[in-house]
Design a protein around this motif. Structure first.
Motif, mmCIF file in Angstrom:
data_model
loop_
_atom_site.group_PDB
_atom_site.id
_atom_site.type_symbol
_atom_site.label_atom_id
_atom_site.label_comp_id
_atom_site.label_asym_id
_atom_site.label_seq_id
_atom_site.Cartn_x
_atom_site.Cartn_y
_atom_site.Cartn_z
ATOM 1 N N HIS A 1 -0.677 5.552 -11.095
ATOM 2 C CA HIS A 1 -0.240 4.288 -10.514
ATOM 3 C C HIS A 1 -1.247 3.773 -9.497
ATOM 4 C CE1 HIS A 1 3.804 4.073 -12.274
ATOM 5 N NE2 HIS A 1 3.741 5.398 -12.270
ATOM 6 N N CYS B 1 -3.182 5.639 -6.202
ATOM 7 C CA CYS B 1 -3.126 7.104 -6.315
ATOM 8 C C CYS B 1 -4.496 7.753 -6.140
ATOM 9 C CB CYS B 1 -2.505 7.522 -7.652
ATOM 10 S SG CYS B 1 -3.591 7.269 -9.069
ATOM 11 N N ASN C 1 1.391 10.319 -7.403
ATOM 12 C CA ASN C 1 1.343 9.203 -6.466
ATOM 13 C C ASN C 1 0.757 9.642 -5.129
ATOM 14 O OD1 ASN C 1 2.482 7.606 -8.374
ATOM 15 N ND2 ASN C 1 4.368 7.169 -7.266
ATOM 16 N N ALA D 1 -2.683 12.410 -3.090
ATOM 17 C CA ALA D 1 -2.578 12.512 -4.549
ATOM 18 C C ALA D 1 -3.401 13.688 -5.059
ATOM 19 C CB ALA D 1 -3.052 11.222 -5.195
ATOM 20 N N ARG E 1 5.895 11.538 -11.455
ATOM 21 C CA ARG E 1 4.658 11.124 -10.798
ATOM 22 C C ARG E 1 4.575 11.549 -9.338
ATOM 23 N NH1 ARG E 1 7.581 5.704 -11.497
ATOM 24 N NH2 ARG E 1 8.334 5.229 -9.422
#
Length: 261
Positions: A43, A46, A215, A219, A259
């Motif tokens: 995303h 990240c 995320n 990250a 995520r």
């Protein structure tokens, strides 16, 4: 996978100091074999591009290291060529001159002027841009500008080609044509490629493995998914292939349900 050609070891990146410090990446570990095509997906925010920029030598690692062909990466260098989403061509130079600028920089003293010119034209031919060699960037389309950027990167004969969402600003048809061109070139040259993308279908079509980032902040790599598809790949044929469907579903499932770090 074979011996690691590009090795990212316990990589961490923090921007700023003290209370305002922002830890972007933590504990990133990745090994890439020579000739492998690896995509990094995740995303927005990240740290995908930050990771690529560390490999490029444009952003320093706070902790850890990047090793390419047994040499530590400490600064930008021609063995790591980058193609950005923005073509970054010099507007006052022709297509040929934009590529030749890189060729002259890398091969001065190693190739004669005639050899450098021939090498420039060879790389423009690889991306099917010889016909536009005398045009300036303002006279060609966005897709053609990206082809020139790819030719310029390839002309440096880099050990690893770094692509930062290179097709993100293009329309769907132009993007598809360029993806096909990149697959053809990579098959012919056996380049080692590390590509940042936010496009799941692009990642599955082009890659040998897909690196899925958690995320941010802090990250890291959440999962690495192999893409078990024979090459050469035809986009229409693979769309119905069970391995393609499974890989696509796995990436989407990670991005939307797993995520979080």
């Amino acid at each position: 996978m074979g011996k690691a050609y590009l090795s990212i070891e316990n990589l961490g990146v923090t921007f700023g100091h003290g209370p305002s410090a922002s830890e972007v990446l933590r504990g990133v570990e990745l090994r890439v074999a020579k000739g492998e095509f690896v995509s990094i997906i995740g995303h927005s925010g990240c740290g995908k591009s930050t990771l690529l920029n560390v490999v490029a030598g444009l952003v320093p690692a706070t902790i850890g290291a990047v090793i390419l062909d047994s040499e530590a990466v400490a600064a930008p260098g021609p063995e790591r060529a980058v193609v950005f989403q923005n073509h970054s061509l010099l507007p006052w130079l022709s297509v040929r001159e934009n590529v030749q600028l890189a060729v002259d920089k890398v091969f001065a003293g190693r190739k004669s002027a005639a050899e450098r010119r021939d090498w420039t034209l060879h790389n423009l031919d690889l991306v099917k841009m010889t016909h536009a060699r005398d045009k300036r960037p303002s006279e060609i389309s966005g897709g053609m500008k990206q082809r020139v950027g790819i030719a310029r990167a390839l002309a440096m004969q880099p050990k690893v080609l770094l692509l930062d969402e290179p097709f993100g600003a293009l329309d769907a048809l132009t993007r598809a044509h360029l993806q096909d061109s990149v697959m053809e070139i990579q098959a012919a040259l056996n380049n080692t490629v590390l590509m940042v993308t936010h496009d799941v279908d692009e990642a599955v079509l082009l890659s040998d493995r897909i690196v899925m980032m958690t995320n941010g902040p802090r990250a890291t790599i959440g999962e690495v998914r192999p893409v078990d598809l024979a090459r050469p790949r035809d986009r229409l044929a693979v769309a119905e292939n069970a391995s393609y469907v499974h890989a696509r579903a796995a990436v989407i499932e990670f991005l939307y349900t797993r995520r979080a770090a």
